[in-house]
Design a protein around this motif. Structure first.
Motif, PDB file in Angstrom:
ATOM      1  N   GLU A 148      -8.346   4.447   0.287  1.00 28.31           N
ATOM      2  CA  GLU A 148      -8.290   4.210  -1.160  1.00 28.31           C
ATOM      3  C   GLU A 148      -8.145   2.729  -1.488  1.00 28.31           C
ATOM      4  OE1 GLU A 148      -6.236   8.413  -2.651  1.00 28.31           O
ATOM      5  OE2 GLU A 148      -4.956   6.795  -1.888  1.00 28.31           O
ATOM      6  N   MET A 149      -7.211   2.052  -0.802  1.00 26.57           N
ATOM      7  CA  MET A 149      -7.010   0.630  -1.075  1.00 26.57           C
ATOM      8  C   MET A 149      -8.232  -0.187  -0.647  1.00 26.57           C
ATOM      9  SD  MET A 149      -3.966  -2.032  -0.018  1.00 26.57           S
ATOM     10  CE  MET A 149      -2.834  -1.711  -1.366  1.00 26.57           C
ATOM     11  N   ALA A 150      -8.795   0.152   0.484  1.00 25.89           N
ATOM     12  CA  ALA A 150      -9.972  -0.569   0.971  1.00 25.89           C
ATOM     13  C   ALA A 150     -11.119  -0.461  -0.034  1.00 25.89           C
ATOM     14  CB  ALA A 150     -10.398  -0.042   2.338  1.00 25.89           C
ATOM     15  N   ALA A 151     -11.354   0.734  -0.547  1.00 26.88           N
ATOM     16  CA  ALA A 151     -12.429   0.936  -1.520  1.00 26.88           C
ATOM     17  C   ALA A 151     -12.167   0.118  -2.785  1.00 26.88           C
ATOM     18  CB  ALA A 151     -12.559   2.425  -1.862  1.00 26.88           C
ATOM     19  N   GLU A 152     -10.931   0.121  -3.254  1.00 30.97           N
ATOM     20  CA  GLU A 152     -10.572  -0.618  -4.464  1.00 30.97           C
ATOM     21  C   GLU A 152     -10.730  -2.128  -4.266  1.00 30.97           C
ATOM     22  OE1 GLU A 152      -9.386  -1.025  -8.414  1.00 30.97           O
ATOM     23  OE2 GLU A 152      -9.743   0.848  -7.367  1.00 30.97           O
ATOM     24  N   CYS A 153     -10.472  -2.597  -3.055  1.00 30.75           N
ATOM     25  CA  CYS A 153     -10.528  -4.034  -2.764  1.00 30.75           C
ATOM     26  C   CYS A 153     -11.873  -4.488  -2.215  1.00 30.75           C
ATOM     27  CB  CYS A 153      -9.418  -4.411  -1.787  1.00 30.75           C
ATOM     28  SG  CYS A 153      -7.785  -4.195  -2.509  1.00 30.75           S
ATOM     29  N   GLY A 154     -12.775  -3.549  -1.989  1.00 33.05           N
ATOM     30  CA  GLY A 154     -14.120  -3.905  -1.539  1.00 33.05           C
ATOM     31  C   GLY A 154     -14.214  -4.351  -0.093  1.00 33.05           C
ATOM     32  N   VAL A 155     -13.348  -3.804   0.767  1.00 38.54           N
ATOM     33  CA  VAL A 155     -13.433  -4.102   2.200  1.00 38.54           C
ATOM     34  C   VAL A 155     -13.515  -2.794   2.975  1.00 38.54           C
ATOM     35  CG1 VAL A 155     -12.150  -6.272   2.018  1.00 38.54           C
ATOM     36  CG2 VAL A 155     -10.921  -4.167   2.571  1.00 38.54           C
ATOM     37  N   ALA A 156     -13.952  -2.876   4.210  1.00 38.04           N
ATOM     38  CA  ALA A 156     -14.014  -1.689   5.059  1.00 38.04           C
ATOM     39  C   ALA A 156     -12.595  -1.246   5.425  1.00 38.04           C
ATOM     40  CB  ALA A 156     -14.804  -1.992   6.329  1.00 38.04           C
ATOM     41  N   SER A 157     -12.397   0.046   5.536  1.00 35.17           N
ATOM     42  CA  SER A 157     -11.087   0.604   5.909  1.00 35.17           C
ATOM     43  C   SER A 157     -10.613   0.041   7.241  1.00 35.17           C
ATOM     44  CB  SER A 157     -11.156   2.134   6.003  1.00 35.17           C
ATOM     45  OG  SER A 157     -11.504   2.680   4.762  1.00 35.17           O
ATOM     46  N   GLU A 158     -11.547  -0.133   8.179  1.00 32.64           N
ATOM     47  CA  GLU A 158     -11.196  -0.652   9.504  1.00 32.64           C
ATOM     48  C   GLU A 158     -10.650  -2.076   9.397  1.00 32.64           C
ATOM     49  OE1 GLU A 158     -14.351   0.569   8.761  1.00 32.64           O
ATOM     50  OE2 GLU A 158     -13.926   2.576   9.551  1.00 32.64           O
ATOM     51  N   LEU A 159     -11.252  -2.873   8.515  1.00 31.64           N
ATOM     52  CA  LEU A 159     -10.795  -4.250   8.345  1.00 31.64           C
ATOM     53  C   LEU A 159      -9.410  -4.275   7.702  1.00 31.64           C
ATOM     54  CD1 LEU A 159     -11.270  -7.265   8.599  1.00 31.64           C
ATOM     55  CD2 LEU A 159     -12.482  -7.185   6.401  1.00 31.64           C
TER      56      LEU A 159
ATOM     57  N   ARG B  78       0.839  -1.199   0.000  1.00 30.74           N
ATOM     58  CA  ARG B  78       0.000   0.000   0.000  1.00 30.74           C
ATOM     59  C   ARG B  78       0.870   1.243   0.000  1.00 30.74           C
ATOM     60  NH1 ARG B  78      -1.658   3.371   3.486  1.00 30.74           N
ATOM     61  NH2 ARG B  78      -1.112   2.162   5.328  1.00 30.74           N
ATOM     62  N   ASP B  79       1.923   1.218   0.802  1.00 32.13           N
ATOM     63  CA  ASP B  79       2.857   2.349   0.862  1.00 32.13           C
ATOM     64  C   ASP B  79       3.559   2.553  -0.482  1.00 32.13           C
ATOM     65  OD1 ASP B  79       4.249   4.425   2.368  1.00 32.13           O
ATOM     66  OD2 ASP B  79       6.008   3.118   2.199  1.00 32.13           O
ATOM     67  N   ALA B  80       4.018   1.465  -1.086  1.00 36.68           N
ATOM     68  CA  ALA B  80       4.711   1.558  -2.379  1.00 36.68           C
ATOM     69  C   ALA B  80       3.796   2.097  -3.473  1.00 36.68           C
ATOM     70  CB  ALA B  80       5.256   0.192  -2.783  1.00 36.68           C
ATOM     71  N   LEU B  81       2.510   1.777  -3.377  1.00 37.04           N
ATOM     72  CA  LEU B  81       1.533   2.267  -4.353  1.00 37.04           C
ATOM     73  C   LEU B  81       1.053   3.677  -4.029  1.00 37.04           C
ATOM     74  CD1 LEU B  81      -0.572  -1.004  -4.731  1.00 37.04           C
ATOM     75  CD2 LEU B  81       0.984  -0.017  -6.437  1.00 37.04           C
ATOM     76  N   ASP B  82       1.517   4.208  -2.889  1.00 31.28           N
ATOM     77  CA  ASP B  82       1.153   5.549  -2.427  1.00 31.28           C
ATOM     78  C   ASP B  82      -0.363   5.708  -2.309  1.00 31.28           C
ATOM     79  OD1 ASP B  82       1.823   8.068  -1.458  1.00 31.28           O
ATOM     80  OD2 ASP B  82       1.686   9.002  -3.443  1.00 31.28           O
ATOM     81  N   LEU B  83      -0.978   4.719  -1.644  1.00 29.79           N
ATOM     82  CA  LEU B  83      -2.425   4.743  -1.437  1.00 29.79           C
ATOM     83  C   LEU B  83      -2.725   4.897   0.052  1.00 29.79           C
ATOM     84  CD1 LEU B  83      -3.448   1.689  -3.660  1.00 29.79           C
ATOM     85  CD2 LEU B  83      -3.789   4.105  -4.209  1.00 29.79           C
ATOM     86  N   THR B  84      -3.826   5.548   0.348  1.00 27.95           N
ATOM     87  CA  THR B  84      -4.285   5.602   1.736  1.00 27.95           C
ATOM     88  C   THR B  84      -5.025   4.300   2.036  1.00 27.95           C
ATOM     89  OG1 THR B  84      -6.453   6.534   1.212  1.00 27.95           O
ATOM     90  CG2 THR B  84      -4.627   8.114   1.560  1.00 27.95           C
ATOM     91  N   ILE B  85      -5.243   4.029   3.302  1.00 32.61           N
ATOM     92  CA  ILE B  85      -6.021   2.848   3.676  1.00 32.61           C
ATOM     93  C   ILE B  85      -7.408   2.932   3.051  1.00 32.61           C
ATOM     94  CG2 ILE B  85      -7.254   1.797   5.623  1.00 32.61           C
ATOM     95  CD1 ILE B  85      -4.720   1.794   7.188  1.00 32.61           C
TER      96      ILE B  85
END
Length: 187
Positions: free
Chosen positions: A27-38, A18-25
């Motif tokens: 952003e990645m959570a939304a792209e992967c279809g999971v809750a940010s908390e998870l 996630r860090d290498a892709l320069d994404l926030t939690i």
């Protein structure tokens, strides 16, 4: 490596990606279809990360599943042989382990695993969802498979294929370990 140690190593690689892709939690959570908390719990090593989630994440971001699971890149592109009992093993918990049957093959569009689940008293059913499809072939033992709102009992020789966006999970029935081949696709 102990189960908890391996889980923490995978969590570090997930956070590193996630860090290498320069994404926030978020952003990645939304792209992967999971809750940010998870996702935050996955990255912290607080909770076990389902292989199906890692497979989807690897596909979404163009990285190898084995790089996330084991920290090494597969080398084979024409074919890859995995000899009996030699698949790369990931123990999810004391009662649950995966053996990657194609860890050496790069650019996979499916992920085949030999899954072993030990019987456990008061085993709770943990449901999971991910993009794609899943195929399970029961090699030995007996499982209760839940797909959507349906519970299905599977015995050795039985198989099931399903849309893995439906909530699904399994538990061992009886006192004998269950082993099954799971093939997970993403897409």
């Amino acid at each position: 490596m102990a189960n908890i140690d391996h889980m923490r190593e995978v969590a570090k690689r997930l956070a590193g990606l996630r860090d290498a892709l320069d994404l926030t939690i978020d952003e990645m959570a939304a792209e992967c279809g999971v809750a940010s908390e998870l996702l935050a719990k996955y990255e912290s090593g607080e909770v076990d990360i389902p292989v199906s989630f890692l497979h989807g994440l690897a596909s979404t971001y163009g990285v190898e599943l084995t790089a996330l699971l084991f920290g090494s890149e597969p080398k084979m592109s024409t074919y890859s042989v995995t000899r009996a009992g030699r698949g790369v093993k990931v123990e999810r918990t004391k009662a649950y382990s995966y053996q990657d049957l194609a860890a050496g093959f790069q650019n996979r569009i499916m992920a085949p695993f030999m899954v072993t689940v030990e019987p456990k008293e008061h085993q709770e059913l943990t449901l999971n969802t991910h993009k794609g499809q899943e195929f399970n072939y029961i090699v030995e033992g007996e499982l209760e498979m839940s797909v959507g709102n349906k519970a299905i009992t599977l015995h050795a020789g039985d198989s099931i294929m399903f849309d893995s966006m439906l909530p699904h999970g399994f538990r061992v029935l009886g006192s004998k370990a269950a082993r099954f081949i799971a093939i997970i696709t993403n897409g």
